[in-house]
Motif scaffolding. Structure first.
Motif, PDB file in Angstrom:
ATOM      1  N   LEU A 166       0.800  -1.225   0.000  1.00  7.32           N
ATOM      2  CA  LEU A 166       0.000   0.000   0.000  1.00  7.32           C
ATOM      3  C   LEU A 166       0.831   1.272   0.000  1.00  7.32           C
ATOM      4  O   LEU A 166       0.284   2.361  -0.138  1.00  7.32           O
ATOM      5  N   GLY A 167       2.135   1.134   0.170  1.00 11.50           N
ATOM      6  CA  GLY A 167       2.992   2.300   0.088  1.00 11.50           C
ATOM      7  C   GLY A 167       3.392   2.857   1.451  1.00 11.50           C
ATOM      8  O   GLY A 167       2.720   2.645   2.457  1.00 11.50           O
ATOM      9  N   ILE A 168       4.487   3.615   1.453  1.00 11.84           N
ATOM     10  CA  ILE A 168       5.013   4.182   2.700  1.00 11.84           C
ATOM     11  C   ILE A 168       4.062   5.237   3.258  1.00 11.84           C
ATOM     12  O   ILE A 168       3.803   5.293   4.466  1.00 11.84           O
ATOM     13  N   GLU A 169       3.524   6.093   2.388  1.00 10.96           N
ATOM     14  CA  GLU A 169       2.633   7.163   2.857  1.00 10.96           C
ATOM     15  C   GLU A 169       1.421   6.588   3.575  1.00 10.96           C
ATOM     16  O   GLU A 169       1.027   7.067   4.640  1.00 10.96           O
ATOM     17  N   TRP A 170       0.812   5.570   2.988  1.00 13.50           N
ATOM     18  CA  TRP A 170      -0.356   4.935   3.605  1.00 13.50           C
ATOM     19  C   TRP A 170       0.035   4.315   4.945  1.00 13.50           C
ATOM     20  O   TRP A 170      -0.702   4.434   5.943  1.00 13.50           O
ATOM     21  N   THR A 171       1.197   3.654   5.002  1.00 14.65           N
ATOM     22  CA  THR A 171       1.662   3.025   6.243  1.00 14.65           C
ATOM     23  C   THR A 171       1.896   4.066   7.326  1.00 14.65           C
ATOM     24  O   THR A 171       1.552   3.848   8.500  1.00 14.65           O
ATOM     25  N   LEU A 172       2.449   5.226   6.953  1.00 15.83           N
ATOM     26  CA  LEU A 172       2.640   6.307   7.919  1.00 15.83           C
ATOM     27  C   LEU A 172       1.312   6.824   8.455  1.00 15.83           C
ATOM     28  O   LEU A 172       1.192   7.137   9.652  1.00 15.83           O
ATOM     29  N   HIS A 173       0.303   6.920   7.593  1.00 18.33           N
ATOM     30  CA  HIS A 173      -1.025   7.335   8.050  1.00 18.33           C
ATOM     31  C   HIS A 173      -1.566   6.337   9.071  1.00 18.33           C
ATOM     32  O   HIS A 173      -2.114   6.734  10.108  1.00 18.33           O
ATOM     33  N   LYS A 174      -1.439   5.068   8.763  1.00 17.03           N
ATOM     34  CA  LYS A 174      -1.923   4.033   9.688  1.00 17.03           C
ATOM     35  C   LYS A 174      -1.223   4.130  11.042  1.00 17.03           C
ATOM     36  O   LYS A 174      -1.865   4.094  12.097  1.00 17.03           O
ATOM     37  N   LEU A 175       0.104   4.235  11.013  1.00 12.13           N
ATOM     38  CA  LEU A 175       0.872   4.299  12.257  1.00 12.13           C
ATOM     39  C   LEU A 175       0.528   5.554  13.053  1.00 12.13           C
ATOM     40  O   LEU A 175       0.431   5.514  14.291  1.00 12.13           O
ATOM     41  N   THR A 176       0.340   6.672  12.356  1.00  9.30           N
ATOM     42  CA  THR A 176      -0.004   7.924  13.043  1.00  9.30           C
ATOM     43  C   THR A 176      -1.371   7.824  13.708  1.00  9.30           C
ATOM     44  O   THR A 176      -1.547   8.251  14.859  1.00  9.30           O
ATOM     45  N   ILE A 210       5.617  24.456  12.602  1.00  8.32           N
ATOM     46  CA  ILE A 210       4.928  24.064  11.369  1.00  8.32           C
ATOM     47  C   ILE A 210       4.860  25.240  10.402  1.00  8.32           C
ATOM     48  O   ILE A 210       4.494  26.358  10.777  1.00  8.32           O
ATOM     49  N   HIS A 211       5.232  24.959   9.165  1.00  9.65           N
ATOM     50  CA  HIS A 211       5.130  25.956   8.094  1.00  9.65           C
ATOM     51  C   HIS A 211       3.702  25.918   7.553  1.00  9.65           C
ATOM     52  O   HIS A 211       3.324  25.024   6.815  1.00  9.65           O
ATOM     53  N   TRP A 212       2.920  26.915   7.959  1.00  8.74           N
ATOM     54  CA  TRP A 212       1.506  26.901   7.591  1.00  8.74           C
ATOM     55  C   TRP A 212       1.303  27.300   6.132  1.00  8.74           C
ATOM     56  O   TRP A 212       1.988  28.161   5.605  1.00  8.74           O
ATOM     57  N   LYS A 213       0.322  26.676   5.509  1.00 10.53           N
ATOM     58  CA  LYS A 213      -0.016  26.972   4.113  1.00 10.53           C
ATOM     59  C   LYS A 213      -1.437  27.513   4.048  1.00 10.53           C
ATOM     60  O   LYS A 213      -2.216  27.396   4.997  1.00 10.53           O
ATOM     61  N   LYS A 214      -1.775  28.069   2.900  1.00 18.16           N
ATOM     62  CA  LYS A 214      -3.165  28.418   2.650  1.00 18.16           C
ATOM     63  C   LYS A 214      -3.980  27.132   2.608  1.00 18.16           C
ATOM     64  O   LYS A 214      -3.475  26.090   2.203  1.00 18.16           O
ATOM     65  N   ILE A 215      -5.242  27.216   2.990  1.00 26.35           N
ATOM     66  CA  ILE A 215      -6.069  26.016   3.107  1.00 26.35           C
ATOM     67  C   ILE A 215      -6.141  25.255   1.786  1.00 26.35           C
ATOM     68  O   ILE A 215      -6.126  24.024   1.754  1.00 26.35           O
ATOM     69  N   GLU A 216      -6.181  25.976   0.647  1.00 24.92           N
ATOM     70  CA  GLU A 216      -6.309  25.290  -0.644  1.00 24.92           C
ATOM     71  C   GLU A 216      -5.026  24.542  -1.020  1.00 24.92           C
ATOM     72  O   GLU A 216      -5.056  23.652  -1.858  1.00 24.92           O
ATOM     73  N   GLU A 217      -3.898  24.904  -0.379  1.00 23.60           N
ATOM     74  CA  GLU A 217      -2.634  24.246  -0.681  1.00 23.60           C
ATOM     75  C   GLU A 217      -2.338  23.077   0.247  1.00 23.60           C
ATOM     76  O   GLU A 217      -1.482  22.248  -0.063  1.00 23.60           O
ATOM     77  N   GLU A 218      -3.029  23.011   1.374  1.00 19.23           N
ATOM     78  CA  GLU A 218      -2.714  21.994   2.366  1.00 19.23           C
ATOM     79  C   GLU A 218      -3.373  20.665   2.014  1.00 19.23           C
ATOM     80  O   GLU A 218      -4.484  20.627   1.481  1.00 19.23           O
ATOM     81  N   ASP A 219      -2.673  19.574   2.326  1.00 16.62           N
ATOM     82  CA  ASP A 219      -3.193  18.232   2.059  1.00 16.62           C
ATOM     83  C   ASP A 219      -4.377  17.944   2.974  1.00 16.62           C
ATOM     84  O   ASP A 219      -4.335  18.211   4.181  1.00 16.62           O
ATOM     85  N   VAL A 220      -5.427  17.383   2.405  1.00 16.50           N
ATOM     86  CA  VAL A 220      -6.660  17.168   3.163  1.00 16.50           C
ATOM     87  C   VAL A 220      -6.457  16.196   4.320  1.00 16.50           C
ATOM     88  O   VAL A 220      -7.036  16.377   5.407  1.00 16.50           O
ATOM     89  N   PHE A 221      -5.631  15.180   4.135  1.00 20.53           N
ATOM     90  CA  PHE A 221      -5.412  14.222   5.221  1.00 20.53           C
ATOM     91  C   PHE A 221      -4.557  14.828   6.338  1.00 20.53           C
ATOM     92  O   PHE A 221      -4.760  14.522   7.509  1.00 20.53           O
ATOM     93  N   ARG A 222      -3.647  15.725   5.970  1.00 26.25           N
ATOM     94  CA  ARG A 222      -2.849  16.402   6.992  1.00 26.25           C
ATOM     95  C   ARG A 222      -3.746  17.301   7.841  1.00 26.25           C
ATOM     96  O   ARG A 222      -3.533  17.450   9.050  1.00 26.25           O
ATOM     97  N   ILE A 223      -4.746  17.914   7.220  1.00 28.12           N
ATOM     98  CA  ILE A 223      -5.693  18.740   7.974  1.00 28.12           C
ATOM     99  C   ILE A 223      -6.425  17.896   9.015  1.00 28.12           C
ATOM    100  O   ILE A 223      -6.717  18.372  10.122  1.00 28.12           O
ATOM    101  N   ASN A 224      -6.717  16.642   8.686  1.00 27.11           N
ATOM    102  CA  ASN A 224      -7.345  15.748   9.661  1.00 27.11           C
ATOM    103  C   ASN A 224      -6.458  15.575  10.899  1.00 27.11           C
ATOM    104  O   ASN A 224      -6.958  15.560  12.032  1.00 27.11           O
ATOM    105  N   PHE A 225      -5.158  15.443  10.686  1.00 31.00           N
ATOM    106  CA  PHE A 225      -4.240  15.306  11.821  1.00 31.00           C
ATOM    107  C   PHE A 225      -4.119  16.619  12.595  1.00 31.00           C
ATOM    108  O   PHE A 225      -4.059  16.624  13.825  1.00 31.00           O
ATOM    109  N   TYR A 226      -4.092  17.755  11.875  1.00 26.13           N
ATOM    110  CA  TYR A 226      -4.052  19.047  12.555  1.00 26.13           C
ATOM    111  C   TYR A 226      -5.305  19.242  13.413  1.00 26.13           C
ATOM    112  O   TYR A 226      -5.235  19.866  14.487  1.00 26.13           O
ATOM    113  N   ALA A 227      -6.443  18.747  12.924  1.00 27.92           N
ATOM    114  CA  ALA A 227      -7.692  18.873  13.694  1.00 27.92           C
ATOM    115  C   ALA A 227      -7.577  18.153  15.029  1.00 27.92           C
ATOM    116  O   ALA A 227      -8.048  18.648  16.060  1.00 27.92           O
ATOM    117  N   TRP A 228      -6.943  16.992  15.022  1.00 23.13           N
ATOM    118  CA  TRP A 228      -6.735  16.258  16.280  1.00 23.13           C
ATOM    119  C   TRP A 228      -5.872  17.078  17.231  1.00 23.13           C
ATOM    120  O   TRP A 228      -6.166  17.190  18.423  1.00 23.13           O
TER     121      TRP A 228
END
Length: 498
Positions: free
Chosen positions: A376-386, A454-472
């Motif tokens: 499934l890839g490294i990125e997916w595995t990192l999401h799972k572990l996080t 954290i280097h903040w980005k505009k909302i349209e530039e930020e990854d949607v899954f990363r926003i989920n982690f920021y919400a936590w």
């Protein structure tokens, strides 16, 4: 997985019943037992049959069933998907026979009509064969004009070369992406994409059909995933898709490509956080899935429901999101086939504070991290572990969470230091700070650490899954619930002061 199991896995429920009838019509003896083996596979009771008849007989039986299944799938596929190609081939064979019998007038009429049909259905190989045959007989009275034939043949060669080049480019870039995502190698994918397209002279002017458009859409999605720059993607190919829709090539033979194109477009819009447009393309995808008596494979239903669940969850309809997930999990599908939807479920459960339920969901992930990386890839595995680490922080299992986090940072150190992946590392360091002293999470000092890390980005530039982690993280800092915090972040224009 064995070849027989792979073949078995691609049969729909309707095809399973048809296969049993197919076996029964071909069984001349009552003791063949192939139907018995197939039904044992359906009910996951192969071991019982193996112990009953012995290993040698069982292996012979499996091999015979495999060949029967290959024959059945080939015949079934030809009937469902290859009808157009079959008809074109039959006409070509007939025309060649007419030429050999010197019935040239009828042969030329058939071939000229067939040449147009082959081009329309993007069968460039057959079109080229027809043109070569016409050139061979160009000296005969009544034959098509040789110069015009030569021009069409040259154009056909250019088309075949262009599509071969696209296939080569697609293969090279997919292999490079797999080296990055699955083996953690360092490759400048954006540069590779540009140089590969230049090398193979691929431009937007290529004569796109469903197959080539599908490849282009896949490559675009790969670039967005690798660079975390979905906001930069130009979806120019939507207009090219509209040109194809409703045309002669928009048929059952190209249905798979049509559905996959719509899915990837919907996925790109989801990653752009344009959930409304993503949902519109999912609606189009569902329309295509329902065409031709709903003969679309189960994998399309799985993708459609998972992306529908993600869209629903991110617009505030968590109940509808869960209904899509529950529908999939209620089906008779193997655990490995539902891994991605189960990770989505785990994410939703954390957001809703269903921690014990999330723990049960994650407990069903039975493979090693290495297996997940490979498949499934490294990125997916990192999401799972996080997600797993965040869950155990919420459960106050701090020692276990810290152990998992240290292991993650050590194992994926090089990957996390890559350009485009460097946003994850500061977040994980902040999580590490919480683990060392959970009481600091609401302090001014921790807030300052967040802002400086954290280097903040505009909302349209930020990854949607990363926003989920920021919400936590923000929910932790403010003593708030995660899901309303997520929806609030998605409404912002910039992710400052998390």
């Amino acid at each position: 997985m064995s070849a027989l199991n792979d073949l078995f896995s691609i049969l729909s429920q309707e095809e399973q019943a048809q296969f049993v009838r197919y076996l029964n019509t071909r069984n001349r003896r009552s003791d063949v037992r192939n139907v018995e083996l197939f039904e044992a596979m359906l009910n996951e009771k192969e071991d019982r049959l193996k112990s009953k008849i012995g290993s040698n007989a069982y292996n012979v039986l499996r091999n015979r069933l495999k060949h029967r299944m290959i024959d059945f799938i080939a015949q079934s596929t030809m009937q469902k998907e290859g009808s157009t190609e079959n008809e074109l081939s039959k006409i070509f064979i007939t025309a060649k026979r007419l030429l050999k019998r010197e019935k040239t007038e009828s042969a030329f009429k058939l071939l000229l009509k067939l040449e147009k049909d082959a081009r329309y259905f993007e069968n460039y190989t057959l079109e080229g064969e027809i043109q070569q045959l016409l050139i061979e007989y160009a000296h005969i009275s009544g034959a098509p004009n040789l110069e015009e034939l030569n021009q069409r043949s040259t154009k056909n060669y250019q088309l075949q070369r262009a599509h071969t080049n696209l296939n080569l480019a697609y293969a090279r870039i997919r292999m490079a992406y797999q080296a990055v995502e699955y083996q953690g190698e360092h490759v400048d994918l954006a540069k590779l994409l540009n140089t590969t397209f230049a090398e193979f002279a691929i431009s937007d002017e290529i004569a796109y059909g469903f197959s080539s458009l599908h490849q282009l859409v896949q490559l675009t999605d790969i670039y967005g995933a690798y660079s975390n720059s979905y906001h930069e993607i130009n979806l120019f190919f939507i207009d090219k898709l509209r040109d194809l829709q409703g045309g002669k090539s928009d048929n059952e033979q190209n249905l798979h490509y049509h559905i996959e194109i719509l899915y990837v477009i919907a996925h790109i819009y989801f990653r752009k956080k344009d959930f409304e447009t993503s949902s519109r393309f999912l609606a189009q995808m569902k329309e295509q899935m329902d065409r031709f008596s709903g003969k679309s494979p189960a994998q399309h239903e799985l993708k459609w429901r998972m992306l529908s669940a993600l869209n629903s969850n991110h617009i505030g309809n968590a109940i509808e999101a869960r209904s899509h997930i529950d529908f999939i999990l209620d089906q008779k599908i193997s655990l490995d086939e539902t891994i991605q939807i189960r990770l989505t479920l785990a994410m939703l459960q954390i957001q809703q504070g269903e921690l014990r339920e999330c723990q049960r969901t994650l407990s069903r992930f039975a493979h090693t991290d290495t297996w997940y990386e490979k498949n499934l890839g490294i990125e997916w595995t990192l999401h799972k572990l996080t997600i797993e680490i965040l869950l155990h922080i919420d459960l106050e299992n701090y020692d276990y969470a810290e152990s998992r986090l240290k292991s993650l940072l050590r194992k994926y150190k090089n990957y996390l230091n890559k350009e485009g992946k460097d946003q994850a590392r500061p977040f994980l360091r902040l999580v590490q700070t919480i683990l060392r002293d959970p009481s600091t999470v609401g302090s001014d000092k921790f807030h300052e650490q967040v802002e400086s890390s954290i280097h903040w980005k505009k909302i349209e530039e930020e990854d949607v899954f990363r926003i989920n982690f920021y919400a936590w993280l923000k929910a932790k800092m403010n003593g708030a619930e995660v899901y309303p915090t997520l929806l609030n972040l998605l409404d912002k224009t910039e992710l400052t002061n998390v």
